[in-house]
Design a protein around this motif. Structure first.
Motif, PDB file in Angstrom:
ATOM      1  N   ALA A 222       0.823  -1.208   0.000  1.00 39.89           N
ATOM      2  CA  ALA A 222       0.000   0.000   0.000  1.00 39.89           C
ATOM      3  C   ALA A 222       0.860   1.263   0.000  1.00 39.89           C
ATOM      4  O   ALA A 222       0.401   2.327  -0.429  1.00 39.89           O
TER       5      ALA A 222
ATOM      6  N   LYS B 189      -9.796   3.606   2.059  1.00 38.82           N
ATOM      7  CA  LYS B 189      -9.944   3.923   0.635  1.00 38.82           C
ATOM      8  C   LYS B 189      -8.590   4.002  -0.062  1.00 38.82           C
ATOM      9  O   LYS B 189      -8.496   3.774  -1.273  1.00 38.82           O
TER      10      LYS B 189
ATOM     11  N   GLY C 170      -6.300   1.984   0.486  1.00 36.65           N
ATOM     12  CA  GLY C 170      -5.826   0.614   0.318  1.00 36.65           C
ATOM     13  C   GLY C 170      -4.886   0.131   1.401  1.00 36.65           C
ATOM     14  O   GLY C 170      -4.161  -0.858   1.200  1.00 36.65           O
TER      15      GLY C 170
END
Length: 219
Positions: free
Chosen positions: A54, A158, A160
């Motif tokens: 991420a 959102k 990730g």
């Protein structure tokens, strides 16, 4: 030929991504050792690997400082609101005591016991009012901080970041530690330079974040 060159470039990009992922994962594993054992056990290799993925494109490193800055501003605002309320309450108490003192000094001696009882009742009523207002303020602060935590969780979900979703259960403590890992990793990048983590041009933390300390949320 062009297709072959494109294939080679794609392979090179994948290799660079894998190298950056490995370096981020290695840095996270090193930082995890600074956490309490109870949280180290929760931060498995898979969870840290997902977190490193991420972080690869640098987006999360740009989001976290903003999230923390907003949190600090809200905490400061709420703290100042509570201080103002406490100051107002002190003024009210002092004004009532001063009024009682003036009345008692001007009254006839035989009226003093009755006045003292009445004044004590007034003080108790004021004390009850103050406690109610303090309770309402504290509840407002709790709700506002809960909303801010939920906003942070939603934002990072959102983006990730594995492990982040809106929750108020003990998972929140794990999220706080994940956020602390991201913050420390960003600070390490500020101190050692982004090249040392193999981030190339993908990660460019704001310079202002290199010189200030952040905190989670706790907030």
């Amino acid at each position: 030929m062009d297709r072959y060159a494109g294939f080679l470039e794609e392979v090179a990009d994948d290799t660079r991504q894998q190298e950056r992922h490995y370096q981020l994962l290695s840095a996270l594993q090193s930082l995890v050792k600074e956490l309490p054992n109870s949280f180290q056990q929760l931060l498995s290799y898979t969870r840290l690997s997902d977190l490193a993925l991420a972080l690869l494109d640098g987006t999360v490193f740009k989001i976290v400082p903003g999230v923390l800055e907003i949190q600090h501003l809200i905490e400061k605002s709420l703290y100042n609101q509570r201080l103002r309320l406490q100051s107002e309450h002190r003024v009210l108490r002092e004004a009532l005591r001063q009024k009682h003192q003036e009345v008692q000094q001007a009254c006839w001696p035989h009226d003093l016991p009755v006045l003292q009882v009445a004044h004590q009742q007034e003080l108790e009523v004021l004390g009850h009012q103050i406690r109610e207002e303090q309770w309402a303020m504290d509840w407002k602060i709790i709700l506002e901080l809960d909303r801010k935590v939920a906003d942070q969780q939603s934002t990072l979900e959102k983006a990730g970041v594995a492990g982040f979703y809106v929750t108020t259960n003990p998972q929140l403590m794990l999220q706080m530690n994940l956020l602390e890992l991201i913050r420390k990793l960003q600070q390490r990048g500020c101190q050692a330079g982004k090249a040392s983590l193999g981030l190339g041009g993908c990660w460019q933390p704001p310079a202002a974040q290199c010189d200030q300390e952040g905190s989670p949320v706790p907030p």
